[in-house]
Motif scaffolding. Structure first.
Motif, PDB file in Angstrom:
ATOM      1  N   LEU A   1       0.859  -1.175   0.000  1.00  0.00           N
ATOM      2  CA  LEU A   1       0.000   0.000   0.000  1.00  0.00           C
ATOM      3  C   LEU A   1       0.896   1.225   0.000  1.00  0.00           C
ATOM      4  CD1 LEU A   1      -2.885   1.149   0.332  1.00  0.00           C
ATOM      5  CD2 LEU A   1      -2.590   0.902   2.799  1.00  0.00           C
ATOM      6  N   HIS A   2       0.624   2.172  -0.895  1.00  0.00           N
ATOM      7  CA  HIS A   2       1.387   3.415  -0.982  1.00  0.00           C
ATOM      8  C   HIS A   2       0.455   4.535  -0.543  1.00  0.00           C
ATOM      9  CE1 HIS A   2       4.392   1.773  -4.163  1.00  0.00           C
ATOM     10  NE2 HIS A   2       3.688   0.760  -3.686  1.00  0.00           N
ATOM     11  N   LEU A   3       0.680   5.075   0.661  1.00  0.00           N
ATOM     12  CA  LEU A   3      -0.145   6.161   1.192  1.00  0.00           C
ATOM     13  C   LEU A   3       0.473   7.501   0.802  1.00  0.00           C
ATOM     14  CD1 LEU A   3      -0.552   4.587   4.720  1.00  0.00           C
ATOM     15  CD2 LEU A   3      -2.424   4.962   3.116  1.00  0.00           C
ATOM     16  N   PRO A   4      -0.297   8.406   0.207  1.00  0.00           N
ATOM     17  CA  PRO A   4       0.268   9.697  -0.192  1.00  0.00           C
ATOM     18  C   PRO A   4       0.599  10.559   1.022  1.00  0.00           C
ATOM     19  CG  PRO A   4      -2.089   9.660  -0.600  1.00  0.00           C
ATOM     20  CD  PRO A   4      -1.713   8.299  -0.129  1.00  0.00           C
ATOM     21  N   HIS A   5       1.717  11.283   0.951  1.00  0.00           N
ATOM     22  CA  HIS A   5       2.056  12.237   2.012  1.00  0.00           C
ATOM     23  C   HIS A   5       2.339  13.594   1.389  1.00  0.00           C
ATOM     24  CE1 HIS A   5       6.428  12.660   1.382  1.00  0.00           C
ATOM     25  NE2 HIS A   5       6.431  11.363   1.056  1.00  0.00           N
ATOM     26  N   CYS A   6       2.394  14.619   2.218  1.00  0.00           N
ATOM     27  CA  CYS A   6       2.605  15.971   1.700  1.00  0.00           C
ATOM     28  C   CYS A   6       3.903  16.595   2.217  1.00  0.00           C
ATOM     29  CB  CYS A   6       1.413  16.862   2.049  1.00  0.00           C
ATOM     30  SG  CYS A   6       1.112  16.980   3.815  1.00  0.00           S
ATOM     31  N   GLU A   7       4.708  15.822   2.935  1.00  0.00           N
ATOM     32  CA  GLU A   7       5.961  16.336   3.487  1.00  0.00           C
ATOM     33  C   GLU A   7       6.969  16.601   2.377  1.00  0.00           C
ATOM     34  OE1 GLU A   7       6.236  16.860   6.838  1.00  0.00           O
ATOM     35  OE2 GLU A   7       4.211  16.051   7.080  1.00  0.00           O
ATOM     36  N   ILE A   8       7.819  17.588   2.582  1.00  0.00           N
ATOM     37  CA  ILE A   8       8.882  17.865   1.623  1.00  0.00           C
ATOM     38  C   ILE A   8      10.130  17.153   2.131  1.00  0.00           C
ATOM     39  CG2 ILE A   8      10.320  19.642   0.565  1.00  0.00           C
ATOM     40  CD1 ILE A   8       7.850  21.474   0.660  1.00  0.00           C
ATOM     41  N   ASN A   9      10.528  16.114   1.434  1.00  0.00           N
ATOM     42  CA  ASN A   9      11.585  15.208   1.869  1.00  0.00           C
ATOM     43  C   ASN A   9      12.908  15.914   2.109  1.00  0.00           C
ATOM     44  OD1 ASN A   9      12.558  12.737   2.619  1.00  0.00           O
ATOM     45  ND2 ASN A   9      12.664  11.898   0.564  1.00  0.00           N
ATOM     46  N   SER A  10      13.272  16.874   1.259  1.00  0.00           N
ATOM     47  CA  SER A  10      14.563  17.545   1.381  1.00  0.00           C
ATOM     48  C   SER A  10      14.656  18.368   2.662  1.00  0.00           C
ATOM     49  CB  SER A  10      14.815  18.440   0.164  1.00  0.00           C
ATOM     50  OG  SER A  10      13.824  19.448   0.097  1.00  0.00           O
ATOM     51  N   GLU A  11      13.521  18.685   3.283  1.00  0.00           N
ATOM     52  CA  GLU A  11      13.516  19.453   4.528  1.00  0.00           C
ATOM     53  C   GLU A  11      13.531  18.546   5.760  1.00  0.00           C
ATOM     54  OE1 GLU A  11      13.596  22.797   4.630  1.00  0.00           O
ATOM     55  OE2 GLU A  11      13.596  22.938   2.455  1.00  0.00           O
ATOM     56  N   GLY A  12      13.612  17.222   5.567  1.00  0.00           N
ATOM     57  CA  GLY A  12      13.663  16.288   6.685  1.00  0.00           C
ATOM     58  C   GLY A  12      12.309  15.933   7.262  1.00  0.00           C
ATOM     59  N   GLY A  13      11.229  16.374   6.634  1.00  0.00           N
ATOM     60  CA  GLY A  13       9.888  16.118   7.154  1.00  0.00           C
ATOM     61  C   GLY A  13       9.505  14.658   7.160  1.00  0.00           C
ATOM     62  N   CYS A  14      10.079  13.864   6.281  1.00  0.00           N
ATOM     63  CA  CYS A  14       9.717  12.445   6.182  1.00  0.00           C
ATOM     64  C   CYS A  14      10.360  11.598   7.266  1.00  0.00           C
ATOM     65  CB  CYS A  14      10.098  11.910   4.806  1.00  0.00           C
ATOM     66  SG  CYS A  14       9.180  12.690   3.477  1.00  0.00           S
ATOM     67  N   ASP A  15      11.370  12.135   7.956  1.00  0.00           N
ATOM     68  CA  ASP A  15      12.074  11.370   8.981  1.00  0.00           C
ATOM     69  C   ASP A  15      11.169  10.972  10.140  1.00  0.00           C
ATOM     70  OD1 ASP A  15      14.271  11.842   7.391  1.00  0.00           O
ATOM     71  OD2 ASP A  15      15.100  13.407   8.669  1.00  0.00           O
ATOM     72  N   PHE A  16      10.090  11.706  10.351  1.00  0.00           N
ATOM     73  CA  PHE A  16       9.243  11.492  11.509  1.00  0.00           C
ATOM     74  C   PHE A  16       7.961  10.737  11.178  1.00  0.00           C
ATOM     75  CE2 PHE A  16      11.726  15.345  12.137  1.00  0.00           C
ATOM     76  CZ  PHE A  16      12.345  15.068  13.356  1.00  0.00           C
ATOM     77  N   LEU A  17       7.841  10.225   9.957  1.00  0.00           N
ATOM     78  CA  LEU A  17       6.610   9.568   9.532  1.00  0.00           C
ATOM     79  C   LEU A  17       6.577   8.095   9.919  1.00  0.00           C
ATOM     80  CD1 LEU A  17       6.101  11.018   5.926  1.00  0.00           C
ATOM     81  CD2 LEU A  17       5.073  11.796   8.075  1.00  0.00           C
ATOM     82  N   SER A  18       5.401   7.646  10.332  1.00  0.00           N
ATOM     83  CA  SER A  18       5.134   6.227  10.539  1.00  0.00           C
ATOM     84  C   SER A  18       3.700   5.988  10.076  1.00  0.00           C
ATOM     85  CB  SER A  18       5.321   5.825  12.001  1.00  0.00           C
ATOM     86  OG  SER A  18       4.438   6.537  12.834  1.00  0.00           O
ATOM     87  N   VAL A  19       3.278   4.748  10.080  1.00  0.00           N
ATOM     88  CA  VAL A  19       1.921   4.420   9.645  1.00  0.00           C
ATOM     89  C   VAL A  19       1.179   3.769  10.802  1.00  0.00           C
ATOM     90  CG1 VAL A  19       0.511   3.088   8.026  1.00  0.00           C
ATOM     91  CG2 VAL A  19       2.651   4.123   7.251  1.00  0.00           C
ATOM     92  N   ALA A  20       0.006   4.313  11.119  1.00  0.00           N
ATOM     93  CA  ALA A  20      -0.846   3.708  12.144  1.00  0.00           C
ATOM     94  C   ALA A  20      -1.686   2.625  11.484  1.00  0.00           C
ATOM     95  CB  ALA A  20      -1.753   4.761  12.769  1.00  0.00           C
ATOM     96  N   HIS A  21      -1.715   1.466  12.113  1.00  0.00           N
ATOM     97  CA  HIS A  21      -2.576   0.371  11.679  1.00  0.00           C
ATOM     98  C   HIS A  21      -3.615   0.205  12.774  1.00  0.00           C
ATOM     99  CE1 HIS A  21      -3.272  -4.186  11.322  1.00  0.00           C
ATOM    100  NE2 HIS A  21      -4.034  -3.567  10.428  1.00  0.00           N
ATOM    101  N   VAL A  22      -4.863   0.508  12.453  1.00  0.00           N
ATOM    102  CA  VAL A  22      -5.954   0.432  13.425  1.00  0.00           C
ATOM    103  C   VAL A  22      -6.794  -0.789  13.074  1.00  0.00           C
ATOM    104  CG1 VAL A  22      -7.902   1.646  14.464  1.00  0.00           C
ATOM    105  CG2 VAL A  22      -5.967   2.957  13.559  1.00  0.00           C
ATOM    106  N   THR A  23      -6.951  -1.691  14.034  1.00  0.00           N
ATOM    107  CA  THR A  23      -7.690  -2.922  13.795  1.00  0.00           C
ATOM    108  C   THR A  23      -9.171  -2.734  14.102  1.00  0.00           C
ATOM    109  OG1 THR A  23      -7.268  -3.706  16.023  1.00  0.00           O
ATOM    110  CG2 THR A  23      -5.671  -4.328  14.329  1.00  0.00           C
ATOM    111  N   ASP A  24      -9.963  -3.771  13.818  1.00  0.00           N
ATOM    112  CA  ASP A  24     -11.409  -3.699  14.053  1.00  0.00           C
ATOM    113  C   ASP A  24     -11.762  -3.453  15.508  1.00  0.00           C
ATOM    114  OD1 ASP A  24     -12.232  -3.938  11.423  1.00  0.00           O
ATOM    115  OD2 ASP A  24     -12.155  -6.132  11.483  1.00  0.00           O
ATOM    116  N   ASP A  25     -10.902  -3.889  16.444  1.00  0.00           N
ATOM    117  CA  ASP A  25     -11.187  -3.658  17.868  1.00  0.00           C
ATOM    118  C   ASP A  25     -10.610  -2.321  18.339  1.00  0.00           C
ATOM    119  OD1 ASP A  25      -8.492  -4.208  17.925  1.00  0.00           O
ATOM    120  OD2 ASP A  25      -8.624  -5.836  19.375  1.00  0.00           O
ATOM    121  N   ASP A  26     -10.241  -1.460  17.397  1.00  0.00           N
ATOM    122  CA  ASP A  26      -9.717  -0.116  17.634  1.00  0.00           C
ATOM    123  C   ASP A  26      -8.393  -0.083  18.393  1.00  0.00           C
ATOM    124  OD1 ASP A  26     -11.571   1.302  16.154  1.00  0.00           O
ATOM    125  OD2 ASP A  26     -12.988   1.425  17.818  1.00  0.00           O
TER     126      ASP A  26
END
Length: 195
Positions: free
Chosen positions: A80-105
């Motif tokens: 899965l490729h989730l779109p982001h809006c961070e500008i990579n050259s400014e280091g904004g992508c260093d802090f990104l992670s992906v939340a996986h929320v299950t059916d039981d929240d």
């Protein structure tokens, strides 16, 4: 060839998008920017759902884009490729992670397989809810955005307002425009300026 369609879902009037592909490959949704790596023929449904900001905050995170709920009716998706809006050259992508929320929240935070200039790529084995998050203490960094203008018609005192909305690139512009334009006194002004 992918057929992407969109319709109003049953819950809370949120929009549901979906597509059906007839073979393996990479497929991008023209509406959301999501990219799916399919292992075989498949049909996928997806829509945005609200974040549980309290749960995010407890984990030291904040949203960095919409939370998507997925259902794979048949077939399988391996990436899965989730779109982001961070500008990579400014280091904004260093802090990104992906939340996986299950059916039981319950919520777990996954490190991306790869982060490109436009997407966070995640290897997956099943679907539920996925969304990009950022560390709560991450420094504010520049993002790619659109400028939307909405003109509010004059009121009884002949006073009008120009609303300027800065919309992150990974938020669905159609959904925001429909929401804003549901107010009969607002008129959208064509100006999707990149900034």
């Amino acid at each position: 060839m992918v057929t992407v369609w969109r319709g109003r879902g049953r819950s809370l009037g949120h929009w549901t998008s979906g597509f059906q592909c007839h073979h393996a490959g990479l497929f991008q949704c023209s509406i959301t920017g999501l990219v799916f790596s399919m292992e075989e023929e498949a049909e996928v449904l997806y829509n945005t759902v609200p974040w549980d900001r309290g749960l995010l905050s407890q984990n030291g995170k904040r949203p960095a884009g919409p939370l998507f709920k997925f259902t794979c009716l048949m077939g399988s998706v391996c990436q899965l490729h989730l779109p982001h809006c961070e500008i990579n050259s400014e280091g904004g992508c260093d802090f990104l992670s992906v939340a996986h929320v299950t059916d039981d929240d319950s919520m777990e935070f996954l490190l991306p397989h790869e982060t490109t200039e436009t997407h966070v790529i995640l290897n997956i084995t099943g679907f539920c809810k996925y969304g990009i998050t950022k560390e709560q203490e991450a420094p504010v960094s520049p993002i790619r955005a659109l400028v939307l203008l909405f003109y509010q018609l004059p009121d009884d005192n002949n006073k009008s307002t120009l609303n300027v909305l800065l919309l992150p690139r990974n938020v669905d512009i159609d959904e925001v425009s429909r929401s804003e334009l549901s107010n009969p006194s607002l008129v959208g002004i064509q100006s999707n300026s990149q900034c």
